[in-house]
Design a protein around this motif. Structure first.
Motif, mmCIF file in Angstrom:
data_model
loop_
_atom_site.group_PDB
_atom_site.id
_atom_site.type_symbol
_atom_site.label_atom_id
_atom_site.label_comp_id
_atom_site.label_asym_id
_atom_site.label_seq_id
_atom_site.Cartn_x
_atom_site.Cartn_y
_atom_site.Cartn_z
ATOM 1 N N ALA A 90 0.823 -1.206 0.000
ATOM 2 C CA ALA A 90 0.000 0.000 0.000
ATOM 3 C C ALA A 90 0.858 1.258 0.000
ATOM 4 O O ALA A 90 0.539 2.255 -0.667
ATOM 5 N N HIS A 91 1.964 1.202 0.753
ATOM 6 C CA HIS A 91 2.850 2.376 0.809
ATOM 7 C C HIS A 91 3.407 2.712 -0.570
ATOM 8 O O HIS A 91 3.482 3.883 -0.949
ATOM 9 N N LYS A 114 1.993 1.843 -3.298
ATOM 10 C CA LYS A 114 0.860 1.916 -4.220
ATOM 11 C C LYS A 114 0.993 0.915 -5.362
ATOM 12 O O LYS A 114 0.880 1.258 -6.549
#
Length: 302
Positions: free
Chosen positions: A239-240, A242
């Protein structure tokens, strides 16, 4: 792309083997052999693997016989990295019996120890072959034998972590405690490191991991986290950066994740299945049993 096989420089081999021989021969040499074996006798011996495993250390064994008596001939019947069944003959040595007997133990010690490491590493690597994770060794090695032990790990299908304190920066919990936090420790390391030096930081929870990700280290070591937390860490990393699930495994921009702690043959598959990149353990070096290899000898005379 196929990687080139691991390589040990001959100078390194001679230095390590010479130290082992000097330790064994002591101040007076092999007094048992000198007392019982006539100098004119020759012999032929065969090295045999008594348990199935991966052979490693043939060049070190060759060096042991050569350094004790250059008149000895050593014929390898296998290659480092070969998986062999029990009963396989892996080398034949012939020449002066005194030299053969004096070098025997050192040669076998290297072969049994390194073959044991490779064989153990292979068991770990095979257990996670269905994932993209790689099993790695650590700096927990026998003093003076790190280079050859890490060579054995690679031949067993594992990967090497750093070789010493000088080839990569690994910020551990005690560094963080002294430095005052994860973020300042990473910033200091990145300011110090050359452009070819990787920076990794150890974290013991997801909050520390979030702090670390904001500083974009090359790798994060997830210390003693159970599989459910490792799954969260992998998702957090994706998630960091993306990244989609399809892109995540191959994207080269992201921070790599390494799991460590509570790793054994019973746990490594579950750890690997969380999606981490590397799993480091000292068990493949410090706890590897030796591979049983014997030397069977025959006598002849000139």
């Amino acid at each position: 792309m196929t990687a080139h096989p691991p390589y040990l420089p001959p100078l390194m081999i001679d230095e390590i083997v010479r130290a082992a021989l000097l330790e064994d021969l002591g101040r007076a040499g092999d007094i048992t052999t000198a007392a019982t074996v006539a100098s004119h006798l020759t012999a032929t011996a065969t090295m045999n693997v008594r348990d199935a495993g991966i052979v490693v250390g043939l060049d070190l064994a060759r060096a042991a016989f050569r350094l004790v008596d250059p008149a000895l001939t050593f014929a390898a019947l296998a290659s480092d990295g070969d998986r062999v069944p029990a009963g396989t003959s892996i080398a034949r040595i012939s020449g002066p019996a005194r030299g053969l007997l004096s070098a025997e133990r050192v040669a076998l010690n290297f072969l049994m120890h390194l073959s044991g490491i490779a064989t153990t590493t292979a068991r770990y690597a095979d257990a996670i072959s269905h994932t993209r994770a790689r099993v790695c060794c650590t700096r927990k090695t026998l003093p003076g034998l790190r280079a050859v032990e890490k060579y054995a790990v690679r031949l067993g299908g594992g990967s090497n972590h750093r070789f010493g304190l000088d080839d990569a920066i690994l910020i551990k919990d005690n560094h963080i405690a002294v430095c005052g936090g994860v973020a300042p420790a990473i910033r200091a390391a990145q300011a110090y490191a050359g452009h070819l030096v990787k920076v990794e930081v150890e974290v013991d929870g997801l909050d520390q991991m979030r702090d670390a990700l904001r500083e974009a280290p090359d790798a994060i070591l997830l210390d003693n986290m159970p599989p459910d937390v490792l799954l969260e860490a992998v998702a957090l990393n994706a998630a960091h950066w993306k990244l989609s699930a399809d892109l995540y495994p191959t994207d080269r921009r992201r921070t790599r994740l390494e799991a460590s702690g509570n790793v054994d043959l019973g746990t490594i598959a579950a750890i690997a299945e969380t999606g981490v990149d590397y799993i480091s353990t000292s068990k493949i070096t410090m706890a590897a049993p030796t591979l049983d290899i014997g030397l069977d000898i025959g006598i002849g005379a000139d």
